[in-house]
Design a protein around this motif. Sequence first.
Motif, PDB file in Angstrom:
ATOM      1  N   TYR A  72      25.821  36.836  52.764  1.00 41.03           N
ATOM      2  CA  TYR A  72      25.187  37.104  51.476  1.00 41.03           C
ATOM      3  C   TYR A  72      25.094  35.849  50.616  1.00 41.03           C
ATOM      4  O   TYR A  72      24.531  35.876  49.524  1.00 41.03           O
ATOM      5  N   GLY A  73      25.680  34.759  51.085  1.00 40.86           N
ATOM      6  CA  GLY A  73      25.690  33.521  50.310  1.00 40.86           C
ATOM      7  C   GLY A  73      26.539  33.619  49.059  1.00 40.86           C
ATOM      8  O   GLY A  73      26.254  32.979  48.048  1.00 40.86           O
ATOM      9  N   LYS A  74      27.590  34.417  49.116  1.00 43.27           N
ATOM     10  CA  LYS A  74      28.448  34.653  47.946  1.00 43.27           C
ATOM     11  C   LYS A  74      29.732  33.841  48.036  1.00 43.27           C
ATOM     12  O   LYS A  74      30.202  33.502  49.110  1.00 43.27           O
ATOM     13  N   ILE A  75      30.307  33.552  46.888  1.00 43.00           N
ATOM     14  CA  ILE A  75      31.534  32.779  46.775  1.00 43.00           C
ATOM     15  C   ILE A  75      32.727  33.730  46.691  1.00 43.00           C
ATOM     16  O   ILE A  75      32.683  34.723  45.965  1.00 43.00           O
ATOM     17  N   VAL A  76      33.785  33.401  47.419  1.00 41.42           N
ATOM     18  CA  VAL A  76      35.042  34.146  47.335  1.00 41.42           C
ATOM     19  C   VAL A  76      36.143  33.129  47.076  1.00 41.42           C
ATOM     20  O   VAL A  76      36.278  32.154  47.813  1.00 41.42           O
ATOM     21  N   GLU A  77      36.910  33.362  46.025  1.00 40.68           N
ATOM     22  CA  GLU A  77      37.962  32.425  45.639  1.00 40.68           C
ATOM     23  C   GLU A  77      39.186  33.213  45.181  1.00 40.68           C
ATOM     24  O   GLU A  77      39.059  34.329  44.674  1.00 40.68           O
ATOM     25  N   VAL A  78      40.360  32.640  45.364  1.00 43.89           N
ATOM     26  CA  VAL A  78      41.604  33.256  44.902  1.00 43.89           C
ATOM     27  C   VAL A  78      41.889  32.760  43.481  1.00 43.89           C
ATOM     28  O   VAL A  78      41.765  31.564  43.205  1.00 43.89           O
ATOM     29  N   ILE A  79      42.258  33.669  42.590  1.00 39.55           N
ATOM     30  CA  ILE A  79      42.607  33.303  41.219  1.00 39.55           C
ATOM     31  C   ILE A  79      43.899  32.489  41.236  1.00 39.55           C
ATOM     32  O   ILE A  79      44.858  32.846  41.940  1.00 39.55           O
ATOM     33  N   ASN A  80      43.931  31.428  40.466  1.00 40.93           N
ATOM     34  CA  ASN A  80      45.121  30.606  40.347  1.00 40.93           C
ATOM     35  C   ASN A  80      46.295  31.490  39.914  1.00 40.93           C
ATOM     36  O   ASN A  80      46.202  32.181  38.891  1.00 40.93           O
ATOM     37  N   PRO A  81      47.387  31.489  40.682  1.00 39.32           N
ATOM     38  CA  PRO A  81      48.522  32.368  40.371  1.00 39.32           C
ATOM     39  C   PRO A  81      49.105  32.178  38.976  1.00 39.32           C
ATOM     40  O   PRO A  81      49.519  33.146  38.341  1.00 39.32           O
ATOM     41  N   MET A  82      49.141  30.938  38.489  1.00 40.67           N
ATOM     42  CA  MET A  82      49.684  30.705  37.147  1.00 40.67           C
ATOM     43  C   MET A  82      48.770  31.292  36.071  1.00 40.67           C
ATOM     44  O   MET A  82      49.245  31.906  35.118  1.00 40.67           O
ATOM     45  N   ASP A  83      47.455  31.114  36.232  1.00 41.66           N
ATOM     46  CA  ASP A  83      46.508  31.684  35.278  1.00 41.66           C
ATOM     47  C   ASP A  83      46.568  33.202  35.300  1.00 41.66           C
ATOM     48  O   ASP A  83      46.451  33.861  34.265  1.00 41.66           O
ATOM     49  N   TYR A  84      46.772  33.750  36.489  1.00 39.01           N
ATOM     50  CA  TYR A  84      46.870  35.198  36.646  1.00 39.01           C
ATOM     51  C   TYR A  84      48.144  35.722  35.983  1.00 39.01           C
ATOM     52  O   TYR A  84      48.111  36.735  35.277  1.00 39.01           O
ATOM     53  N   ALA A  85      49.245  35.018  36.192  1.00 36.67           N
ATOM     54  CA  ALA A  85      50.538  35.461  35.664  1.00 36.67           C
ATOM     55  C   ALA A  85      50.537  35.543  34.145  1.00 36.67           C
ATOM     56  O   ALA A  85      51.130  36.458  33.572  1.00 36.67           O
ATOM     57  N   VAL A  86      49.860  34.586  33.492  1.00 40.30           N
ATOM     58  CA  VAL A  86      49.838  34.583  32.026  1.00 40.30           C
ATOM     59  C   VAL A  86      48.559  35.208  31.470  1.00 40.30           C
ATOM     60  O   VAL A  86      48.314  35.181  30.273  1.00 40.30           O
ATOM     61  N   MET A  87      47.735  35.763  32.371  1.00 37.08           N
ATOM     62  CA  MET A  87      46.474  36.415  32.003  1.00 37.08           C
ATOM     63  C   MET A  87      45.594  35.490  31.156  1.00 37.08           C
ATOM     64  O   MET A  87      45.112  35.858  30.087  1.00 37.08           O
ATOM     65  N   ASN A  88      45.370  34.277  31.664  1.00 39.41           N
ATOM     66  CA  ASN A  88      44.532  33.301  30.988  1.00 39.41           C
ATOM     67  C   ASN A  88      43.061  33.571  31.345  1.00 39.41           C
ATOM     68  O   ASN A  88      42.486  32.916  32.210  1.00 39.41           O
ATOM     69  N   GLY A  89      42.493  34.547  30.675  1.00 37.86           N
ATOM     70  CA  GLY A  89      41.117  34.959  30.950  1.00 37.86           C
ATOM     71  C   GLY A  89      40.106  33.860  30.720  1.00 37.86           C
ATOM     72  O   GLY A  89      39.131  33.741  31.461  1.00 37.86           O
ATOM     73  N   GLN A  90      40.332  33.025  29.732  1.00 35.03           N
ATOM     74  CA  GLN A  90      39.400  31.944  29.429  1.00 35.03           C
ATOM     75  C   GLN A  90      39.332  30.958  30.590  1.00 35.03           C
ATOM     76  O   GLN A  90      38.258  30.557  31.015  1.00 35.03           O
ATOM     77  N   LYS A  91      40.478  30.588  31.117  1.00 37.91           N
ATOM     78  CA  LYS A  91      40.511  29.617  32.214  1.00 37.91           C
ATOM     79  C   LYS A  91      39.916  30.202  33.495  1.00 37.91           C
ATOM     80  O   LYS A  91      39.168  29.524  34.202  1.00 37.91           O
ATOM     81  N   VAL A  92      40.223  31.452  33.792  1.00 35.92           N
ATOM     82  CA  VAL A  92      39.688  32.098  34.992  1.00 35.92           C
ATOM     83  C   VAL A  92      38.170  32.249  34.870  1.00 35.92           C
ATOM     84  O   VAL A  92      37.433  31.977  35.819  1.00 35.92           O
ATOM     85  N   LEU A  93      37.692  32.640  33.700  1.00 39.41           N
ATOM     86  CA  LEU A  93      36.257  32.759  33.465  1.00 39.41           C
ATOM     87  C   LEU A  93      35.570  31.404  33.620  1.00 39.41           C
ATOM     88  O   LEU A  93      34.545  31.297  34.317  1.00 39.41           O
TER      89      LEU A  93
END
Length: 101
Positions: A72-93
């Motif tokens: 499908y030409g789509k990107i799959v990436e794992v969310i950075n564990p530290m950003d996930y742990a602190v729920m840093n939505g801005q950085k993940v976005l």
Amino acid sequence: MKKILLMCTAGMSTSMMVQKMQESASEQNLEVKIEAYGSERFNDLIPEYDIVLLGPQLKYMHNEFKNRAEPYGKIVEVINPMDYAVMNGQKVLSHALELIG
């Protein structure tokens, strides 16, 4: 409009991240669609999104999902564990939008 899909085991913990990402998008006046689902929905949903972000707990499935997304030409990436742990939505976005281009 950019479309971002978050996936985890059941879609529960990523729903909190979706909320944080949507708050960040609103603050920046960005038009994005961000949703979270359990990993069992991957095959059904991949055609609809620009990128799939996996919760850190699914890191072990990254290669499998990446291979399924390739036709499908789509990107799959794992969310950075530290950003996930602190729920840093801005950085993940920001990272997701950077990857989409």
